[in-house]
Design a protein around this motif. Structure first.
Motif, PDB file in Angstrom:
ATOM      1  N   HIS A 143       0.855  -1.181   0.000  1.00  0.00           N
ATOM      2  CA  HIS A 143       0.000   0.000   0.000  1.00  0.00           C
ATOM      3  C   HIS A 143       0.894   1.235   0.000  1.00  0.00           C
ATOM      4  CE1 HIS A 143       1.023   0.035   4.291  1.00  0.00           C
ATOM      5  NE2 HIS A 143       0.657  -1.247   4.305  1.00  0.00           N
ATOM      6  N   HIS A 144       0.296   2.412   0.109  1.00  0.00           N
ATOM      7  CA  HIS A 144       1.088   3.644  -0.036  1.00  0.00           C
ATOM      8  C   HIS A 144       2.129   3.811   1.061  1.00  0.00           C
ATOM      9  CE1 HIS A 144      -2.089   4.846   2.750  1.00  0.00           C
ATOM     10  NE2 HIS A 144      -1.346   5.877   3.120  1.00  0.00           N
ATOM     11  N   ASN A 145       1.957   3.148   2.192  1.00  0.00           N
ATOM     12  CA  ASN A 145       2.949   3.231   3.265  1.00  0.00           C
ATOM     13  C   ASN A 145       3.947   2.071   3.229  1.00  0.00           C
ATOM     14  OD1 ASN A 145       2.174   5.629   4.625  1.00  0.00           O
ATOM     15  ND2 ASN A 145       0.415   4.562   5.496  1.00  0.00           N
ATOM     16  N   GLN A 146       3.813   1.235   2.216  1.00  0.00           N
ATOM     17  CA  GLN A 146       4.740   0.104   2.061  1.00  0.00           C
ATOM     18  C   GLN A 146       5.014  -0.112   0.576  1.00  0.00           C
ATOM     19  OE1 GLN A 146       4.631  -3.583   4.506  1.00  0.00           O
ATOM     20  NE2 GLN A 146       4.034  -4.599   2.613  1.00  0.00           N
ATOM     21  N   GLY A 147       6.020   0.582   0.096  1.00  0.00           N
ATOM     22  CA  GLY A 147       6.356   0.454  -1.317  1.00  0.00           C
ATOM     23  C   GLY A 147       6.952  -0.904  -1.634  1.00  0.00           C
ATOM     24  N   ARG A 148       6.712  -1.391  -2.833  1.00  0.00           N
ATOM     25  CA  ARG A 148       7.189  -2.727  -3.206  1.00  0.00           C
ATOM     26  C   ARG A 148       8.709  -2.809  -3.272  1.00  0.00           C
ATOM     27  NH1 ARG A 148       5.278  -2.905  -9.574  1.00  0.00           N
ATOM     28  NH2 ARG A 148       6.334  -1.002 -10.247  1.00  0.00           N
ATOM     29  N   ALA A 174      -5.396 -17.080  -1.568  1.00  0.00           N
ATOM     30  CA  ALA A 174      -6.321 -16.521  -2.555  1.00  0.00           C
ATOM     31  C   ALA A 174      -7.681 -16.238  -1.933  1.00  0.00           C
ATOM     32  CB  ALA A 174      -6.469 -17.490  -3.735  1.00  0.00           C
ATOM     33  N   ARG A 175      -8.113 -17.134  -1.044  1.00  0.00           N
ATOM     34  CA  ARG A 175      -9.402 -16.925  -0.381  1.00  0.00           C
ATOM     35  C   ARG A 175      -9.355 -15.685   0.505  1.00  0.00           C
ATOM     36  NH1 ARG A 175      -9.719 -21.394   2.534  1.00  0.00           N
ATOM     37  NH2 ARG A 175     -10.532 -22.568   0.751  1.00  0.00           N
ATOM     38  N   ILE A 176      -8.270 -15.528   1.256  1.00  0.00           N
ATOM     39  CA  ILE A 176      -8.129 -14.367   2.140  1.00  0.00           C
ATOM     40  C   ILE A 176      -8.111 -13.071   1.334  1.00  0.00           C
ATOM     41  CG2 ILE A 176      -6.559 -13.192   3.727  1.00  0.00           C
ATOM     42  CD1 ILE A 176      -5.681 -16.010   4.671  1.00  0.00           C
ATOM     43  N   ILE A 177      -7.398 -13.087   0.205  1.00  0.00           N
ATOM     44  CA  ILE A 177      -7.312 -11.885  -0.629  1.00  0.00           C
ATOM     45  C   ILE A 177      -8.672 -11.545  -1.224  1.00  0.00           C
ATOM     46  CG2 ILE A 177      -6.329 -10.950  -2.767  1.00  0.00           C
ATOM     47  CD1 ILE A 177      -3.765 -12.573  -2.073  1.00  0.00           C
ATOM     48  N   ARG A 178      -9.422 -12.559  -1.655  1.00  0.00           N
ATOM     49  CA  ARG A 178     -10.761 -12.310  -2.211  1.00  0.00           C
ATOM     50  C   ARG A 178     -11.695 -11.691  -1.174  1.00  0.00           C
ATOM     51  NH1 ARG A 178     -10.300 -17.469  -4.646  1.00  0.00           N
ATOM     52  NH2 ARG A 178     -11.644 -18.343  -3.028  1.00  0.00           N
ATOM     53  N   PRO A 184      -5.377  -4.649  -2.656  1.00  0.00           N
ATOM     54  CA  PRO A 184      -4.255  -3.771  -3.023  1.00  0.00           C
ATOM     55  C   PRO A 184      -3.935  -3.850  -4.509  1.00  0.00           C
ATOM     56  CG  PRO A 184      -3.732  -5.066  -1.072  1.00  0.00           C
ATOM     57  CD  PRO A 184      -4.990  -5.639  -1.640  1.00  0.00           C
ATOM     58  N   SER A 185      -3.409  -2.773  -5.051  1.00  0.00           N
ATOM     59  CA  SER A 185      -3.032  -2.761  -6.469  1.00  0.00           C
ATOM     60  C   SER A 185      -1.753  -3.547  -6.709  1.00  0.00           C
ATOM     61  CB  SER A 185      -2.852  -1.323  -6.954  1.00  0.00           C
ATOM     62  OG  SER A 185      -1.821  -0.667  -6.219  1.00  0.00           O
ATOM     63  N   CYS A 186      -0.985  -3.779  -5.634  1.00  0.00           N
ATOM     64  CA  CYS A 186       0.261  -4.539  -5.774  1.00  0.00           C
ATOM     65  C   CYS A 186       0.352  -5.566  -4.647  1.00  0.00           C
ATOM     66  CB  CYS A 186       1.474  -3.611  -5.726  1.00  0.00           C
ATOM     67  SG  CYS A 186       3.060  -4.484  -5.827  1.00  0.00           S
ATOM     68  N   ILE A 187       0.363  -6.837  -5.022  1.00  0.00           N
ATOM     69  CA  ILE A 187       0.521  -7.934  -4.067  1.00  0.00           C
ATOM     70  C   ILE A 187       1.765  -8.709  -4.459  1.00  0.00           C
ATOM     71  CG2 ILE A 187      -0.493 -10.025  -3.088  1.00  0.00           C
ATOM     72  CD1 ILE A 187      -3.242  -8.889  -3.796  1.00  0.00           C
ATOM     73  N   ASN A 188       2.723  -8.807  -3.545  1.00  0.00           N
ATOM     74  CA  ASN A 188       3.959  -9.533  -3.828  1.00  0.00           C
ATOM     75  C   ASN A 188       3.957 -10.901  -3.166  1.00  0.00           C
ATOM     76  OD1 ASN A 188       5.712  -6.446  -3.612  1.00  0.00           O
ATOM     77  ND2 ASN A 188       5.354  -7.615  -5.463  1.00  0.00           N
ATOM     78  N   PHE A 189       4.385 -11.907  -3.918  1.00  0.00           N
ATOM     79  CA  PHE A 189       4.597 -13.245  -3.392  1.00  0.00           C
ATOM     80  C   PHE A 189       6.101 -13.487  -3.437  1.00  0.00           C
ATOM     81  CE2 PHE A 189       0.292 -13.144  -4.911  1.00  0.00           C
ATOM     82  CZ  PHE A 189      -0.432 -13.941  -4.041  1.00  0.00           C
ATOM     83  N   ILE A 190       6.725 -13.575  -2.277  1.00  0.00           N
ATOM     84  CA  ILE A 190       8.180 -13.677  -2.196  1.00  0.00           C
ATOM     85  C   ILE A 190       8.567 -15.016  -1.601  1.00  0.00           C
ATOM     86  CG2 ILE A 190      10.272 -12.663  -1.218  1.00  0.00           C
ATOM     87  CD1 ILE A 190       8.733 -10.012  -1.059  1.00  0.00           C
ATOM     88  N   THR A 191       9.350 -15.774  -2.347  1.00  0.00           N
ATOM     89  CA  THR A 191       9.778 -17.090  -1.900  1.00  0.00           C
ATOM     90  C   THR A 191      11.291 -17.085  -1.759  1.00  0.00           C
ATOM     91  OG1 THR A 191       7.915 -18.066  -3.101  1.00  0.00           O
ATOM     92  CG2 THR A 191       9.618 -19.578  -2.336  1.00  0.00           C
ATOM     93  N   GLY A 192      11.765 -16.605  -0.618  1.00  0.00           N
ATOM     94  CA  GLY A 192      13.196 -16.567  -0.366  1.00  0.00           C
ATOM     95  C   GLY A 192      13.902 -15.514  -1.199  1.00  0.00           C
TER      96      GLY A 192
END
Length: 221
Positions: A143-148, A174-178, A184-192
């Motif tokens: 979000h605006h207080n947490q840039g990617r 996916a269920r939680i996000i729905r 959010p306009s930007c969702i990051n999935f980070i795996t290590g």
């Protein structure tokens, strides 16, 4: 949503699109992965997966969290550090940590200066919003207080993971996000840490993002 689509259809001179109902599948194997696992069991699976994705996992509790973070920072060579403007830092007793001289807290009013701070940072740190045990993935609802760029530009990425955020896999994420009122306009999935095996399937770690990653799991949160 239907009103919005109806308006578009009328402007384009088309009939209202037909909505397809989600089918009820006879088999849903994606729902059974780690089904019925406790949070402790999911944490155990997350720990196993971290050994496969070149990620260090450290367990701590709220009382010892700041000391643990200091140790992780020292192990990675110290600051500068960039963090999100996130109220959860104060909730877990890290108010004094945010006041360190080498910590830059994301400030939307500073604009591009935040990105420049992330470029110079040795460590980028965020909280994980959802954590996938199966793949060792942290999910960031930016979000605006947490840039990617907090999790992308620094040399090292550190994720603070409340144990309560751990779910079996992408299915639950996916269920939680729905269910979010505002996605959010930007969702990051980070795996290590960043990695690639594009060239002859030879794994190279740290090619287009952080070269190292550490997950700090808060076991009583």
């Amino acid at each position: 949503m239907e009103a919005f689509l109806q308006r578009l259809a009328s402007r384009l001179g088309r009939d209202m699109p037909t909505f397809v109902e989600r089918p009820q599948w006879k088999h849903a194997p994606q729902q059974t992965v780690f089904q019925g696992y406790s949070q402790d069991e999911l944490l155990a699976e997350l720990k196993k997966q971290c050994t496969r994705i070149h990620t260090t996992l450290v367990e701590t509790n709220t009382a010892e969290l700041q000391q643990t973070i200091e140790q992780v920072i020292d192990a990675h060579g110290g600051g500068p550090i960039v963090v999100a403007n996130d109220e959860r830092y104060e909730q877990v007793g890290l108010s004094s940590f945010l006041k360190r001289e080498d910590v830059h807290v994301w400030d939307v009013s500073l604009g591009r200066a935040n990105i420049e701070a992330a470029e110079k940072a040795n460590i980028g740190m965020t909280f994980s919003d959802i954590t996938l045990a199966e793949s060792g993935t942290v999910v960031l609802l930016n979000h605006h207080n947490q840039g990617r760029t907090i999790s992308f530009l620094p040399k090292t990425y550190v994720a603070i993971i409340p144990k309560s955020t751990i779910v079996p896999r992408m299915t639950q994420a996916a269920r939680i996000i729905r269910e979010q009122k505002h996605v959010p306009s930007c969702i990051n999935f980070i795996t290590g840490p960043s990695n690639s095996a594009d060239i002859e399937m030879n794994l190279v770690v740290g090619v287009h993002g952080p070269m190292k990653a550490t997950y700090i799991v808060i076991t009583d949160c």
